[in-house]
Design a protein around this motif. Sequence first.
Motif, PDB file in Angstrom:
ATOM      1  N   LEU A  54       0.830  -1.206   0.000  1.00  0.00           N
ATOM      2  CA  LEU A  54       0.000   0.000   0.000  1.00  0.00           C
ATOM      3  C   LEU A  54       0.864   1.255   0.000  1.00  0.00           C
ATOM      4  O   LEU A  54       0.562   2.230  -0.697  1.00  0.00           O
ATOM      5  CB  LEU A  54      -0.949  -0.003   1.198  1.00  0.00           C
ATOM      6  CG  LEU A  54      -2.086  -1.017   1.133  1.00  0.00           C
ATOM      7  CD1 LEU A  54      -2.859  -1.024   2.451  1.00  0.00           C
ATOM      8  CD2 LEU A  54      -3.017  -0.712  -0.021  1.00  0.00           C
ATOM      9  N   LYS A  55       1.951   1.238   0.771  1.00  0.00           N
ATOM     10  CA  LYS A  55       2.869   2.382   0.770  1.00  0.00           C
ATOM     11  C   LYS A  55       3.503   2.558  -0.600  1.00  0.00           C
ATOM     12  O   LYS A  55       3.649   3.684  -1.087  1.00  0.00           O
ATOM     13  CB  LYS A  55       3.959   2.210   1.825  1.00  0.00           C
ATOM     14  CG  LYS A  55       3.501   2.442   3.230  1.00  0.00           C
ATOM     15  CD  LYS A  55       4.652   2.272   4.204  1.00  0.00           C
ATOM     16  CE  LYS A  55       4.204   2.423   5.636  1.00  0.00           C
ATOM     17  NZ  LYS A  55       5.309   2.220   6.587  1.00  0.00           N
ATOM     18  N   LEU A  56       3.873   1.447  -1.228  1.00  0.00           N
ATOM     19  CA  LEU A  56       4.478   1.503  -2.553  1.00  0.00           C
ATOM     20  C   LEU A  56       3.500   2.078  -3.567  1.00  0.00           C
ATOM     21  O   LEU A  56       3.868   2.949  -4.371  1.00  0.00           O
ATOM     22  CB  LEU A  56       4.935   0.114  -2.991  1.00  0.00           C
ATOM     23  CG  LEU A  56       5.539   0.012  -4.386  1.00  0.00           C
ATOM     24  CD1 LEU A  56       6.834   0.815  -4.458  1.00  0.00           C
ATOM     25  CD2 LEU A  56       5.795  -1.433  -4.752  1.00  0.00           C
ATOM     26  N   PHE A  57       2.259   1.632  -3.537  1.00  0.00           N
ATOM     27  CA  PHE A  57       1.253   2.178  -4.447  1.00  0.00           C
ATOM     28  C   PHE A  57       1.063   3.664  -4.200  1.00  0.00           C
ATOM     29  O   PHE A  57       0.889   4.448  -5.131  1.00  0.00           O
ATOM     30  CB  PHE A  57      -0.087   1.440  -4.296  1.00  0.00           C
ATOM     31  CG  PHE A  57      -0.067   0.034  -4.812  1.00  0.00           C
ATOM     32  CD1 PHE A  57       0.620  -0.305  -5.959  1.00  0.00           C
ATOM     33  CD2 PHE A  57      -0.733  -0.966  -4.131  1.00  0.00           C
ATOM     34  CE1 PHE A  57       0.646  -1.608  -6.426  1.00  0.00           C
ATOM     35  CE2 PHE A  57      -0.714  -2.270  -4.591  1.00  0.00           C
ATOM     36  CZ  PHE A  57      -0.028  -2.590  -5.742  1.00  0.00           C
ATOM     37  N   ASP A  58       1.100   4.058  -2.943  1.00  0.00           N
ATOM     38  CA  ASP A  58       0.967   5.465  -2.598  1.00  0.00           C
ATOM     39  C   ASP A  58       2.138   6.277  -3.146  1.00  0.00           C
ATOM     40  O   ASP A  58       1.961   7.375  -3.668  1.00  0.00           O
ATOM     41  CB  ASP A  58       0.876   5.609  -1.077  1.00  0.00           C
ATOM     42  CG  ASP A  58       0.087   6.808  -0.648  1.00  0.00           C
ATOM     43  OD1 ASP A  58      -0.777   7.268  -1.425  1.00  0.00           O
ATOM     44  OD2 ASP A  58       0.336   7.304   0.468  1.00  0.00           O
ATOM     45  N   LEU A  59       3.350   5.741  -3.025  1.00  0.00           N
ATOM     46  CA  LEU A  59       4.531   6.433  -3.526  1.00  0.00           C
ATOM     47  C   LEU A  59       4.564   6.492  -5.050  1.00  0.00           C
ATOM     48  O   LEU A  59       5.134   7.415  -5.627  1.00  0.00           O
ATOM     49  CB  LEU A  59       5.803   5.750  -3.016  1.00  0.00           C
ATOM     50  CG  LEU A  59       6.088   5.898  -1.537  1.00  0.00           C
ATOM     51  CD1 LEU A  59       7.256   5.005  -1.137  1.00  0.00           C
ATOM     52  CD2 LEU A  59       6.384   7.341  -1.186  1.00  0.00           C
ATOM     53  N   GLN A  60       3.975   5.508  -5.704  1.00  0.00           N
ATOM     54  CA  GLN A  60       3.980   5.468  -7.156  1.00  0.00           C
ATOM     55  C   GLN A  60       2.886   6.333  -7.774  1.00  0.00           C
ATOM     56  O   GLN A  60       2.826   6.458  -8.987  1.00  0.00           O
ATOM     57  CB  GLN A  60       3.809   4.030  -7.649  1.00  0.00           C
ATOM     58  CG  GLN A  60       5.013   3.170  -7.415  1.00  0.00           C
ATOM     59  CD  GLN A  60       4.780   1.741  -7.868  1.00  0.00           C
ATOM     60  OE1 GLN A  60       3.649   1.281  -8.006  1.00  0.00           O
ATOM     61  NE2 GLN A  60       5.855   1.022  -8.095  1.00  0.00           N
ATOM     62  N   TYR A  61       2.055   6.935  -6.960  1.00  0.00           N
ATOM     63  CA  TYR A  61       0.961   7.743  -7.498  1.00  0.00           C
ATOM     64  C   TYR A  61       1.487   8.868  -8.373  1.00  0.00           C
ATOM     65  O   TYR A  61       0.999   9.109  -9.462  1.00  0.00           O
ATOM     66  CB  TYR A  61       0.098   8.290  -6.354  1.00  0.00           C
ATOM     67  CG  TYR A  61      -1.087   9.075  -6.860  1.00  0.00           C
ATOM     68  CD1 TYR A  61      -2.214   8.415  -7.326  1.00  0.00           C
ATOM     69  CD2 TYR A  61      -1.071  10.463  -6.890  1.00  0.00           C
ATOM     70  CE1 TYR A  61      -3.300   9.115  -7.812  1.00  0.00           C
ATOM     71  CE2 TYR A  61      -2.151  11.173  -7.375  1.00  0.00           C
ATOM     72  CZ  TYR A  61      -3.262  10.502  -7.831  1.00  0.00           C
ATOM     73  OH  TYR A  61      -4.331  11.203  -8.325  1.00  0.00           O
ATOM     74  N   PHE A  62       2.493   9.583  -7.890  1.00  0.00           N
ATOM     75  CA  PHE A  62       3.088  10.662  -8.667  1.00  0.00           C
ATOM     76  C   PHE A  62       4.305  10.125  -9.409  1.00  0.00           C
ATOM     77  O   PHE A  62       5.444  10.335  -9.009  1.00  0.00           O
ATOM     78  CB  PHE A  62       3.493  11.831  -7.763  1.00  0.00           C
ATOM     79  CG  PHE A  62       2.316  12.585  -7.237  1.00  0.00           C
ATOM     80  CD1 PHE A  62       1.559  13.391  -8.058  1.00  0.00           C
ATOM     81  CD2 PHE A  62       1.958  12.478  -5.911  1.00  0.00           C
ATOM     82  CE1 PHE A  62       0.461  14.080  -7.582  1.00  0.00           C
ATOM     83  CE2 PHE A  62       0.871  13.163  -5.413  1.00  0.00           C
ATOM     84  CZ  PHE A  62       0.114  13.970  -6.245  1.00  0.00           C
ATOM     85  N   ALA A  63       4.066   9.406 -10.474  1.00  0.00           N
ATOM     86  CA  ALA A  63       5.138   8.873 -11.304  1.00  0.00           C
ATOM     87  C   ALA A  63       4.635   8.762 -12.737  1.00  0.00           C
ATOM     88  O   ALA A  63       3.512   8.306 -12.973  1.00  0.00           O
ATOM     89  CB  ALA A  63       5.595   7.513 -10.793  1.00  0.00           C
ATOM     90  N   LEU A  64       5.458   9.177 -13.667  1.00  0.00           N
ATOM     91  CA  LEU A  64       5.073   9.162 -15.075  1.00  0.00           C
ATOM     92  C   LEU A  64       4.680   7.769 -15.540  1.00  0.00           C
ATOM     93  O   LEU A  64       3.680   7.601 -16.241  1.00  0.00           O
ATOM     94  CB  LEU A  64       6.217   9.707 -15.947  1.00  0.00           C
ATOM     95  CG  LEU A  64       5.995   9.669 -17.461  1.00  0.00           C
ATOM     96  CD1 LEU A  64       4.795  10.527 -17.842  1.00  0.00           C
ATOM     97  CD2 LEU A  64       7.232  10.122 -18.195  1.00  0.00           C
TER      98      LEU A  64
END
Length: 164
Positions: A54-64
């Motif tokens: 879940l943290k990883l998905f959250d961190l990947q939100y702002f990624a091209l």
Amino acid sequence: MRTRIFLYLFIFTAMIALYLYVSGSKQLTVSNEKAEALEMELESVQDSLRRTELKLFDLQYFALENNDDALAYYDHLSLDDPTRYIADKLLETNERKGDNPLIPYEGMESDFKINKIKVLNHRWIIADFSDGKYWGELFIGYELKDDLSVDFTMVEHLLYTRSN
């Protein structure tokens, strides 16, 4: 005499069977306790993995690479990995002798160079820079053109102060 031998043999066999039964039941109890402990540990690890995902998905939100709307801007270009291409182009600015031209500070220990890059979308990048002792961050605007050239514009910057 023969009956006594059979009686002793029977008693001896019964004692061995009793010993094996008690020993086996203790081993079974220990094995069950270990299995329960491992199941609890597995459940704990699975919960930890879910939280990390879940943290990883959250961190990947702002990624091209995870932004289909931003990636649509590059569909007409023949790029396999636009994020890597843009990051490589930005790292090429480090190749110039002296400080990186996008960094508005003079290096104090050595030259300021860009280290880490996060391509947010089809227009913005966050980058980390350092001279080995001092460091800061840049907010960079960019434009990837049809001829695959990239124009970078430093939008905002900050240099962290040392508290020594």
